[in-house]
Scaffold this motif. Structure first.
Motif, mmCIF file in Angstrom:
data_model
loop_
_atom_site.group_PDB
_atom_site.id
_atom_site.type_symbol
_atom_site.label_atom_id
_atom_site.label_comp_id
_atom_site.label_asym_id
_atom_site.label_seq_id
_atom_site.Cartn_x
_atom_site.Cartn_y
_atom_site.Cartn_z
ATOM 1 N N GLY A 1 -0.166 6.267 6.955
ATOM 2 C CA GLY A 1 0.286 5.274 7.932
ATOM 3 C C GLY A 1 0.476 3.894 7.336
ATOM 4 N N GLY A 2 -0.428 3.496 6.443
ATOM 5 C CA GLY A 2 -0.317 2.171 5.832
ATOM 6 C C GLY A 2 0.925 2.048 4.964
ATOM 7 N N GLN A 3 1.302 3.165 4.314
ATOM 8 C CA GLN A 3 2.524 3.173 3.506
ATOM 9 C C GLN A 3 3.747 2.997 4.408
ATOM 10 N N VAL A 4 3.746 3.728 5.530
ATOM 11 C CA VAL A 4 4.882 3.635 6.457
ATOM 12 C C VAL A 4 4.961 2.220 7.031
ATOM 13 N N MET A 5 3.810 1.613 7.343
ATOM 14 C CA MET A 5 3.824 0.238 7.873
ATOM 15 C C MET A 5 4.394 -0.733 6.852
ATOM 16 N N SER A 6 4.117 -0.482 5.578
ATOM 17 C CA SER A 6 4.675 -1.330 4.526
ATOM 18 C C SER A 6 6.201 -1.226 4.517
ATOM 19 N N TRP A 7 6.726 0.002 4.669
ATOM 20 C CA TRP A 7 8.194 0.166 4.735
ATOM 21 C C TRP A 7 8.761 -0.569 5.944
ATOM 22 N N LEU A 8 8.056 -0.453 7.096
ATOM 23 C CA LEU A 8 8.529 -1.133 8.315
ATOM 24 C C LEU A 8 8.600 -2.639 8.090
ATOM 25 N N ASP A 9 7.531 -3.192 7.506
ATOM 26 C CA ASP A 9 7.454 -4.641 7.309
ATOM 27 C C ASP A 9 8.549 -5.113 6.350
ATOM 28 N N MET A 10 8.784 -4.324 5.296
ATOM 29 C CA MET A 10 9.795 -4.691 4.301
ATOM 30 C C MET A 10 11.205 -4.674 4.912
ATOM 31 N N VAL A 11 11.544 -3.588 5.590
ATOM 32 C CA VAL A 11 12.897 -3.456 6.141
ATOM 33 C C VAL A 11 13.088 -4.450 7.294
ATOM 34 N N GLY A 12 12.040 -4.604 8.134
ATOM 35 C CA GLY A 12 12.118 -5.590 9.219
ATOM 36 C C GLY A 12 12.255 -7.001 8.671
ATOM 37 N N GLY A 13 11.533 -7.293 7.599
ATOM 38 C CA GLY A 13 11.592 -8.626 7.006
ATOM 39 C C GLY A 13 12.958 -8.935 6.416
ATOM 40 N N GLY B 1 8.403 15.470 0.881
ATOM 41 C CA GLY B 1 9.713 16.127 0.790
ATOM 42 C C GLY B 1 10.651 15.732 1.905
ATOM 43 N N ASP B 2 10.102 15.162 2.999
ATOM 44 C CA ASP B 2 10.984 14.680 4.070
ATOM 45 C C ASP B 2 11.674 13.393 3.617
ATOM 46 N N VAL B 3 12.783 13.087 4.278
ATOM 47 C CA VAL B 3 13.473 11.814 4.064
ATOM 48 C C VAL B 3 13.153 10.902 5.241
ATOM 49 N N ALA B 4 12.707 9.690 4.942
ATOM 50 C CA ALA B 4 12.448 8.689 5.986
ATOM 51 C C ALA B 4 13.631 7.731 6.036
ATOM 52 N N VAL B 5 14.196 7.569 7.229
ATOM 53 C CA VAL B 5 15.300 6.619 7.420
ATOM 54 C C VAL B 5 14.743 5.470 8.258
ATOM 55 N N ILE B 6 14.601 4.301 7.641
ATOM 56 C CA ILE B 6 13.952 3.157 8.280
ATOM 57 C C ILE B 6 15.051 2.161 8.673
ATOM 58 N N GLU B 7 15.149 1.868 9.972
ATOM 59 C CA GLU B 7 16.233 1.008 10.467
ATOM 60 C C GLU B 7 15.647 -0.164 11.229
ATOM 61 N N ALA B 8 16.174 -1.356 10.981
ATOM 62 C CA ALA B 8 15.706 -2.557 11.674
ATOM 63 C C ALA B 8 16.885 -3.297 12.283
#
Ligand SMILES: CC(C)(COP(=O)(O)OP(=O)(O)OC[C@H]1O[C@@H](n2cnc3c(N)ncnc32)[C@H](O)[C@@H]1OP(=O)(O)O)[C@@H](O)C(=O)NCCC(=O)NCCS
Length: 159
Positions: free
Chosen positions: A31-43, A71-78
Motif C-alpha cells: 500500500g505504501g508503494q501505491v501511495m507513493s505512485w499516487l502522490d508522484m502522479v498527482g503532484g 506481474g499486473d500493470v498499474a495505470v495511475i491517472e490524475a
C-alpha cells in the motif's frame, strides 16, 4: 465556462509494471508503494496545472478497492477537479490490467490537496480551472463542497 487551464491539459498518466520489490509478503502491491505512485502522479498533475512547484497538503478518501499482484500493470491517472486560491484538488485513480486475460479493474482512488508554492516556499495563487464539459462542472462543484467541509472541520478543530 471560466477562463484558465482545462483539466485535459494537466491530466497525467503513468503505467507501471508491478515487480517483486513493489510487493508485500502476500505478493500484492504494498500500500505504501501505491501511495507513493499516487502522490508522484498527482503532484506532476498539480504542477502541470500551476506551471510551477506544488506540495502535498492532505489526502482524503483514499480507498484500496481491489489489489494488484506481481506481474499486473498499474495505470495511475490524475486530473484536477478544482482550483481554489492557492490550492487545488487532484483526483488520482489506479486501474489494474492483466495481459493474459485482458482484464481491467479499478484498484485505488484518492483525492489530494496540493498547494502551489513560490520560490520562497510560500503559497501562491493558482491558475483558475477552465471547465470544458458537464463532467468537469460536476467535479468542480463536488470538490468545492468537500473543500468547504474540510475547512469547516479545520475551523472547528476536529482535524
Ligand atoms: C501546505 C502548506 C504550504 C500550507 O501552508 P499554510 O501556511 O497553512 O498556508 P495557508 O494557511 O495560507 O493555506 C494555503 C492553502 O493551503 C490549504 N491548506 C492548508 N493546510 C491544508 C490541509 N491540511 N488540507 C487541505 N488544504 C490545506 C489552505 O486551505 C489554503 O488553500 P486556498 O489558498 O486555496 O484557500 C504548509 O502546510 C506546508 O508546507 N506543509 C508541508 C507540505 C509538505 O511537506 N508536503 C510533503 C512534501 S511535498
Amino acid at each position: 465556462m471560466s477562463a484558465g487551464k482545462a483539466p485535459s491539459v494537466s491530466r497525467t498518466v503513468q503505467t507501471q509494471l508491478v515487480f517483486p520489490e513493489h510487493a508485500n509478503a502476500l505478493g500484492k502491491a504494498f500500500g505504501g508503494q501505491v501511495m507513493s505512485w499516487l502522490d508522484m502522479v498527482g503532484g506532476i498533475c498539480a504542477m502541470r496545472h500551476v506551471g510551477g512547484l506544488a506540495v502535498t497538503a492532505s489526502v482524503d478518501d483514499l480507498v484500496f478497492e481491489r489489489p494488484l499482484v506481481i506481474g499486473d500493470v498499474a495505470v495511475i491517472e490524475a486530473r484536477v477537479n478544482a482550483a481554489f486560491r492557492t490550492s487545488l484538488e487532484v483526483e488520482v485513480t489506479v486501474h489494474g490490467e492483466r495481459m493474459d486475460n485482458a482484464s481491467r479493474w479499478r484498484c485505488v482512488t484518492a483525492r489530494f490537496t496540493f498547494v502551489a508554492i513560490d520560490g520562497a516556499g510560500q503559497p501562491c495563487a493558482v491558475t483558475p480551472l477552465q471547465t470544458e464539459c458537464d463532467d468537469d462542472v460536476r467535479r468542480e462543484r463536488a470538490a468545492t463542497v468537500r473543500r468547504d467541509e474540510r475547512l469547516a472541520r479545520r475551523r472547528s478543530g476536529a482535524e
